[in-house]
Scaffold this motif. Sequence first.
Motif, PDB file in Angstrom:
ATOM      1  N   ARG A   1       0.791  -1.361  -0.108  1.00 59.62           N
ATOM      2  CA  ARG A   1       0.135  -0.179   0.068  1.00 59.62           C
ATOM      3  C   ARG A   1       0.662   1.253   0.090  1.00 59.62           C
ATOM      4  O   ARG A   1       0.312   2.121  -0.749  1.00 59.62           O
ATOM      5  N   CYS A   2       1.777   1.124   0.738  1.00 61.79           N
ATOM      6  CA  CYS A   2       2.843   2.431   0.699  1.00 61.79           C
ATOM      7  C   CYS A   2       3.499   2.710  -0.380  1.00 61.79           C
ATOM      8  O   CYS A   2       3.674   3.762  -1.071  1.00 61.79           O
ATOM      9  N   ARG A   3       4.058   1.585  -1.188  1.00 56.23           N
ATOM     10  CA  ARG A   3       4.617   1.712  -2.363  1.00 56.23           C
ATOM     11  C   ARG A   3       3.492   2.372  -3.373  1.00 56.23           C
ATOM     12  O   ARG A   3       4.040   2.872  -4.315  1.00 56.23           O
ATOM     13  N   ALA A   4       2.466   1.669  -3.470  1.00 56.21           N
ATOM     14  CA  ALA A   4       1.358   2.113  -4.443  1.00 56.21           C
ATOM     15  C   ALA A   4       1.056   3.592  -4.055  1.00 56.21           C
ATOM     16  O   ALA A   4       0.928   4.379  -5.168  1.00 56.21           O
ATOM     17  N   ALA A   5       0.997   3.860  -3.031  1.00 54.45           N
ATOM     18  CA  ALA A   5       0.556   5.402  -2.502  1.00 54.45           C
ATOM     19  C   ALA A   5       1.911   6.343  -3.060  1.00 54.45           C
ATOM     20  O   ALA A   5       1.691   7.395  -3.596  1.00 54.45           O
TER      21      ALA A   5
ATOM     22  N   ALA B   1       3.905   5.684  -5.693  1.00 57.71           N
ATOM     23  CA  ALA B   1       3.988   5.647  -6.946  1.00 57.71           C
ATOM     24  C   ALA B   1       2.747   6.570  -7.517  1.00 57.71           C
ATOM     25  O   ALA B   1       3.096   7.509  -8.456  1.00 57.71           O
ATOM     26  N   GLY B   2       1.646   6.558  -6.761  1.00 59.09           N
ATOM     27  CA  GLY B   2       0.607   7.527  -7.382  1.00 59.09           C
ATOM     28  C   GLY B   2       1.149   9.206  -6.980  1.00 59.09           C
ATOM     29  O   GLY B   2       0.641   9.847  -7.887  1.00 59.09           O
ATOM     30  N   ILE B   3       1.921   9.279  -5.970  1.00 58.62           N
ATOM     31  CA  ILE B   3       2.425  10.591  -5.725  1.00 58.62           C
ATOM     32  C   ILE B   3       3.411  11.099  -6.659  1.00 58.62           C
ATOM     33  O   ILE B   3       3.473  12.015  -7.386  1.00 58.62           O
TER      34      ILE B   3
ATOM     35  N   GLU C   1       3.496  10.007  -9.665  1.00 59.94           N
ATOM     36  CA  GLU C   1       2.822  10.315 -10.936  1.00 59.94           C
ATOM     37  C   GLU C   1       2.117  11.579 -11.366  1.00 59.94           C
ATOM     38  O   GLU C   1       2.005  12.183 -12.225  1.00 59.94           O
ATOM     39  N   ASP C   2       1.758  12.189 -10.079  1.00 61.37           N
ATOM     40  CA  ASP C   2       1.178  13.565 -10.150  1.00 61.37           C
ATOM     41  C   ASP C   2       2.170  14.649 -10.558  1.00 61.37           C
ATOM     42  O   ASP C   2       2.978  14.793 -10.459  1.00 61.37           O
TER      43      ASP C   2
END
Length: 128
Positions: A117-121, A123-125, A127-128
């Motif tokens: 979950r941390c890595r996905a979060a 990765a989402g940051i 990309e922004d």
Amino acid sequence: MTGRTYSISELSRELDVTTRTIRFYEEQGMLTPTRRGQERIYTSRDRGTLKLILRGKRIGFSLAECKELIALYDPHGDNHHQLNIMLGKIAERRLQLEQQLLDIQHMQMELDAAEERCRAALAGIMED
């Protein structure tokens, strides 16, 4: 006094424990050395008892369990009762360890999920 005797420093060196540890087991009433002035004199039985305590502690027995098993020892008997009690305690300890292993595996899965979950979060940051 008959048989081999040991000083506290001899037992300490031989069994790789501190003299403080040996004195602790003496204070607990598990070892009963005689005294020659200030010097403690341990018998072969004390040495054997100390070895049993250390072995019990290594496999996770409590001090109370070690005391119980030692109290059941009969140097003149077949120790059938003591050995059966020991087998029961081994089975209990094995079950405890198996439960701890399951708990650890569950905790590892929880850590893996949290990490994911941390890595996905992150990765989402990114990309922004």
